[in-house]
Write a protein that holds these residues in place. Structure first.
Motif, short mmCIF file in Angstrom:
data_model
loop_
_atom_site.label_atom_id
_atom_site.label_comp_id
_atom_site.label_asym_id
_atom_site.label_seq_id
_atom_site.Cartn_x
_atom_site.Cartn_y
_atom_site.Cartn_z
N LEU A 1 -1.63 34.36 -5.20
CA LEU A 1 -0.34 34.71 -4.91
C LEU A 1 -0.05 36.13 -5.37
N PRO A 2 0.29 37.15 -4.43
CA PRO A 2 0.58 38.43 -4.92
C PRO A 2 1.71 38.42 -5.73
N GLY A 3 1.68 39.26 -6.88
CA GLY A 3 2.65 39.53 -7.81
C GLY A 3 2.91 38.61 -8.76
N LEU A 4 2.02 37.52 -8.80
CA LEU A 4 2.23 36.59 -9.84
C LEU A 4 1.61 37.17 -11.31
N HIS B 1 9.19 37.21 -17.58
CA HIS B 1 7.93 37.80 -17.77
C HIS B 1 7.18 36.50 -18.86
N LEU B 2 6.19 36.01 -18.21
CA LEU B 2 5.42 34.80 -18.82
C LEU B 2 4.17 35.36 -19.56
N ASP B 3 4.10 35.07 -20.89
CA ASP B 3 2.96 35.25 -21.85
C ASP B 3 2.31 34.20 -22.02
N ASP C 1 15.87 43.55 -22.99
CA ASP C 1 16.36 44.57 -21.96
C ASP C 1 16.04 44.41 -20.45
N GLU C 2 14.40 44.40 -20.37
CA GLU C 2 13.97 44.22 -19.10
C GLU C 2 13.81 42.71 -18.56
N GLY C 3 14.40 41.95 -19.30
CA GLY C 3 14.12 40.40 -18.75
C GLY C 3 14.11 39.26 -19.77
N VAL C 4 13.49 38.36 -19.55
CA VAL C 4 13.34 37.38 -20.48
C VAL C 4 11.80 37.00 -20.63
N LEU C 5 11.31 37.11 -21.81
CA LEU C 5 9.95 36.95 -22.09
C LEU C 5 9.73 35.31 -22.50
N ILE C 6 8.85 34.87 -21.76
CA ILE C 6 8.57 33.49 -22.10
C ILE C 6 7.15 33.31 -22.77
N THR C 7 7.11 32.82 -23.83
CA THR C 7 5.85 32.66 -24.50
C THR C 7 5.36 31.16 -24.48
N VAL C 8 4.22 30.85 -23.98
CA VAL C 8 3.62 29.46 -24.07
C VAL C 8 2.41 29.59 -24.92
N THR C 9 2.65 28.51 -25.71
CA THR C 9 1.08 28.64 -26.58
C THR C 9 0.74 26.88 -26.56
N GLY C 10 -0.62 26.80 -26.73
CA GLY C 10 -1.15 25.22 -26.79
C GLY C 10 -1.86 25.07 -25.44
N ARG C 11 -2.20 23.86 -25.34
CA ARG C 11 -2.78 23.39 -24.07
C ARG C 11 -1.71 22.99 -22.91
N LEU D 1 8.82 36.06 -11.38
CA LEU D 1 8.25 35.25 -12.39
C LEU D 1 6.90 36.16 -12.39
N VAL D 2 6.55 36.79 -13.57
CA VAL D 2 5.20 37.61 -13.49
C VAL D 2 4.49 37.09 -14.94
N VAL D 3 3.24 36.84 -14.89
CA VAL D 3 2.37 36.78 -15.99
C VAL D 3 1.81 37.97 -16.25
N VAL D 4 2.19 38.23 -17.66
CA VAL D 4 2.19 39.54 -18.21
C VAL D 4 0.99 39.47 -19.18
N ALA D 5 0.51 38.57 -19.64
CA ALA D 5 -0.66 38.64 -20.53
C ALA D 5 -1.34 37.22 -20.52
N ALA D 6 -2.58 37.00 -20.40
CA ALA D 6 -3.12 35.82 -20.39
C ALA D 6 -4.73 36.14 -20.77
N ASP D 7 -5.48 35.15 -21.08
CA ASP D 7 -6.80 35.35 -21.40
C ASP D 7 -7.65 35.59 -20.05
N ASP D 8 -8.74 36.02 -19.91
CA ASP D 8 -9.98 36.00 -19.10
C ASP D 8 -9.95 34.81 -17.87
N ARG D 9 -9.98 33.80 -18.66
CA ARG D 9 -10.01 32.67 -17.76
C ARG D 9 -8.92 32.17 -17.10
N THR D 10 -7.59 32.45 -17.93
CA THR D 10 -6.48 32.27 -16.88
C THR D 10 -6.44 33.21 -16.01
N ARG D 11 -6.43 34.38 -16.17
CA ARG D 11 -6.17 35.15 -14.96
C ARG D 11 -7.09 34.88 -13.84
#
Length: 112
Positions: free
Chosen positions: A101-104, A52-54, A17-27, A83-93
Protein backbone atom coordinates in the motif's frame (compact mmCIF):
# COMPACT_ATOMS: atom_id res chain seq x y z
CA UNK A 1 -3.44 -17.49 35.09
CA UNK A 2 -4.17 -14.47 32.89
CA UNK A 3 -7.61 -12.89 32.89
CA UNK A 4 -9.16 -13.84 29.55
CA UNK A 5 -11.44 -10.78 29.66
CA UNK A 6 -8.58 -8.27 29.90
CA UNK A 7 -7.86 -6.20 26.78
CA UNK A 8 -4.77 -7.27 24.86
CA UNK A 9 -4.18 -3.89 23.22
CA UNK A 10 -4.89 -0.27 24.00
CA UNK A 11 -5.32 2.80 21.83
CA UNK A 12 -4.73 6.41 22.85
CA UNK A 13 -5.40 9.55 20.86
CA UNK A 14 -3.50 12.82 20.97
CA UNK A 15 -4.62 15.88 19.00
CA UNK A 16 -1.67 17.70 17.47
CA UNK A 17 -1.31 20.70 15.16
CA UNK A 18 -0.45 18.43 12.22
CA UNK A 19 -3.25 15.91 12.86
CA UNK A 20 -4.17 13.18 15.29
CA UNK A 21 -1.59 10.77 16.73
CA UNK A 22 -3.02 7.36 17.51
CA UNK A 23 -0.79 5.17 19.66
CA UNK A 24 -1.46 1.45 19.82
CA UNK A 25 0.25 -0.73 22.41
CA UNK A 26 -0.02 -4.41 23.16
CA UNK A 27 -0.88 -7.41 21.03
CA UNK A 28 -3.01 -6.80 17.94
CA UNK A 29 -4.95 -9.96 17.15
CA UNK A 30 -8.46 -11.33 16.65
CA UNK A 31 -9.19 -10.79 20.35
CA UNK A 32 -8.38 -7.07 20.33
CA UNK A 33 -9.57 -6.27 16.78
CA UNK A 34 -13.18 -5.34 17.59
CA UNK A 35 -12.30 -2.73 20.22
CA UNK A 36 -9.54 -1.23 18.11
CA UNK A 37 -11.76 -1.22 15.01
CA UNK A 38 -14.43 0.77 16.85
CA UNK A 39 -11.89 3.30 18.12
CA UNK A 40 -10.24 3.73 14.73
CA UNK A 41 -13.58 4.13 12.94
CA UNK A 42 -14.61 6.80 15.45
CA UNK A 43 -11.34 8.73 15.04
CA UNK A 44 -11.51 8.49 11.24
CA UNK A 45 -15.09 9.82 11.22
CA UNK A 46 -14.30 12.83 13.44
CA UNK A 47 -12.58 15.16 11.02
CA UNK A 48 -10.26 15.88 8.13
CA UNK A 49 -6.86 15.97 9.81
CA UNK A 50 -4.25 13.37 8.84
CA UNK A 51 -4.02 10.37 11.15
CA UNK A 52 -0.60 9.31 12.37
CA UNK A 53 -0.45 5.76 13.72
CA UNK A 54 2.31 4.84 16.17
CA UNK A 55 2.74 1.06 16.39
CA UNK A 56 6.07 1.10 18.23
CA UNK A 57 4.60 -0.66 21.27
CA UNK A 58 2.31 -2.94 19.27
CA UNK A 59 2.81 -6.53 18.21
CA UNK A 60 1.01 -7.84 15.13
CA UNK A 61 -0.26 -11.17 16.38
CA UNK A 62 -2.23 -12.55 13.44
CA UNK A 63 -3.85 -11.85 10.09
CA UNK A 64 -6.80 -10.13 11.80
CA UNK A 65 -4.46 -7.36 12.92
CA UNK A 66 -3.14 -6.82 9.41
CA UNK A 67 -6.70 -6.86 8.10
CA UNK A 68 -7.69 -4.26 10.67
CA UNK A 69 -4.88 -1.93 9.58
CA UNK A 70 -5.77 -2.44 5.93
CA UNK A 71 -9.45 -1.75 6.66
CA UNK A 72 -8.60 1.42 8.62
CA UNK A 73 -6.35 2.62 5.79
CA UNK A 74 -9.10 2.11 3.21
CA UNK A 75 -11.79 3.65 5.44
CA UNK A 76 -9.62 6.73 6.02
CA UNK A 77 -9.03 7.04 2.27
CA UNK A 78 -12.76 6.86 1.54
CA UNK A 79 -13.35 9.54 4.19
CA UNK A 80 -10.80 11.83 2.53
CA UNK A 81 -8.26 11.34 5.31
CA UNK A 82 -4.75 10.00 5.24
CA UNK A 83 -3.67 7.26 7.64
CA UNK A 84 0.11 6.92 7.95
CA UNK A 85 2.08 4.55 10.14
CA UNK A 86 4.76 6.87 11.51
CA UNK A 87 6.47 4.44 13.89
CA UNK A 88 6.71 0.66 14.04
CA UNK A 89 9.25 -2.00 14.89
CA UNK A 90 11.16 -3.71 12.06
CA UNK A 91 8.91 -6.77 11.96
CA UNK A 92 5.75 -4.67 11.71
CA UNK A 93 7.29 -2.48 8.99
CA UNK A 94 8.17 -5.60 6.96
CA UNK A 95 4.63 -6.97 7.35
CA UNK A 96 3.11 -3.66 6.29
CA UNK A 97 5.41 -3.42 3.27
CA UNK A 98 4.04 -6.78 2.14
CA UNK A 99 0.57 -5.23 1.95
CA UNK A 100 1.90 -3.13 -0.95
CA UNK A 101 0.00 0.00 0.00
CA UNK A 102 1.83 3.10 -1.14
CA UNK A 103 1.68 5.81 1.46
CA UNK A 104 0.68 3.60 4.41
CA UNK A 105 4.19 3.73 5.86
CA UNK A 106 5.87 7.05 6.45
CA UNK A 107 9.45 7.14 5.19
CA UNK A 108 11.91 6.12 7.90
CA UNK A 109 13.41 9.00 9.81
CA UNK A 110 17.18 9.12 9.32
CA UNK A 111 19.18 8.60 12.50
CA UNK A 112 21.82 11.33 12.99
Amino acid sequence: MADRGAPTATITEHARDEGVLITVTGRLDARSAADLRSALHRVIAQGADPLHLDLTGAHIGDACALGLLLEAHRRAHRAGRRLVVVAADDRTRRLLLRLRLPGLLAPPVPVP
